[in-house]
Design an enzyme around this catalytic site. Structure first.
Site, PDB file in Angstrom:
ATOM      1  N   HIS A 143       0.856  -1.186   0.000  1.00  0.00           N
ATOM      2  CA  HIS A 143       0.000   0.000   0.000  1.00  0.00           C
ATOM      3  C   HIS A 143       0.895   1.240   0.000  1.00  0.00           C
ATOM      4  O   HIS A 143       2.025   1.205   0.507  1.00  0.00           O
ATOM      5  CB  HIS A 143      -0.885   0.015   1.242  1.00  0.00           C
ATOM      6  CG  HIS A 143      -1.948  -1.033   1.249  1.00  0.00           C
ATOM      7  ND1 HIS A 143      -3.022  -0.977   2.112  1.00  0.00           N
ATOM      8  CD2 HIS A 143      -2.112  -2.162   0.511  1.00  0.00           C
ATOM      9  CE1 HIS A 143      -3.801  -2.016   1.899  1.00  0.00           C
ATOM     10  NE2 HIS A 143      -3.264  -2.757   0.943  1.00  0.00           N
ATOM     11  N   GLU A 171       0.889   3.838   1.818  1.00  0.00           N
ATOM     12  CA  GLU A 171       1.325   4.246   3.159  1.00  0.00           C
ATOM     13  C   GLU A 171       2.474   3.377   3.670  1.00  0.00           C
ATOM     14  O   GLU A 171       3.419   3.882   4.280  1.00  0.00           O
ATOM     15  CB  GLU A 171       0.152   4.165   4.152  1.00  0.00           C
ATOM     16  CG  GLU A 171      -1.033   5.046   3.784  1.00  0.00           C
ATOM     17  CD  GLU A 171      -2.090   4.327   2.946  1.00  0.00           C
ATOM     18  OE1 GLU A 171      -3.243   4.763   2.995  1.00  0.00           O
ATOM     19  OE2 GLU A 171      -1.759   3.354   2.243  1.00  0.00           O
TER      20      GLU A 171
END
Length: 167
Positions: free
Chosen positions: A66, A68
């Site tokens: 992801h 993040e």
């Protein structure tokens, strides 16, 4: 002495939430170009970008890729410490349980996300990991509002095209 540009640029040369979220949005567009879910993230420390990434789950064949998670790894590597004290993460969508937990564990100071996620967001959407009472670290949260409409439209357009729906 007052900076002569202060009246022109009252927000430190426009390096504010909109500036950094725009960079995250650009990362989301890059994800789309690679046929990834268009989510982008940026980490800044002291007004400087130290990491930028977009979702890479499909290309990396990695469920943890992801945006993040990738920026956390990049930032920690760049500063040479897993503790990201003083860092702000900008994400185009509210972080999921995995990413929310990692942000807390990395001691990120603040998270600013554009689009709340009532289904899987874990910083106030579906749940709030930041509210765990015994946690030794809590994030400052700026939820929604910063380029929210643009980020929503980007995600909705991506999924409309994936489903073959007309505009």
């Amino acid at each position: 002495m007052i900076c002569p540009y202060e009246k022109l640029f009252p927000s430190q040369l426009l390096r504010d939430d909109v500036f950094f979220m725009s960079l995250a949005y650009n990362q989301a567009i890059e994800a789309w170009r690679k046929d990834e879910v268009p989510i982008g993230a940026v980490i800044e420390i002291g007004g400087e970008v130290v990491a930028a990434a977009h979702n890479s789950v499909e290309g990396a064949h990695d469920p943890t890729a992801h945006a993040e998670m990738l920026v956390l790894t990049q930032a920690a590597s760049k500063i040479g410490d897993w503790r990201l004290d003083g860092a702000t993460l900008y994400a185009t969508k509210e972080p999921c349980p995995m990413c929310s937990g990692a942000l807390i564990m990395a001691r990120v100071r603040r998270v600013c996300y554009a689009l709340p996620d009532p289904k899987m967001g874990c910083l106030g959407g579906a749940a709030n990991l930041n509210d765990l009472p015994r946690s030794n670290h809590h994030l400052e949260i700026t939820a929604g509002g910063v380029l929210e409409d643009e980020c929503r439209e980007l995600l909705q357009a991506f999924f409309r095209l994936k489903r073959g729906e007309a505009q």
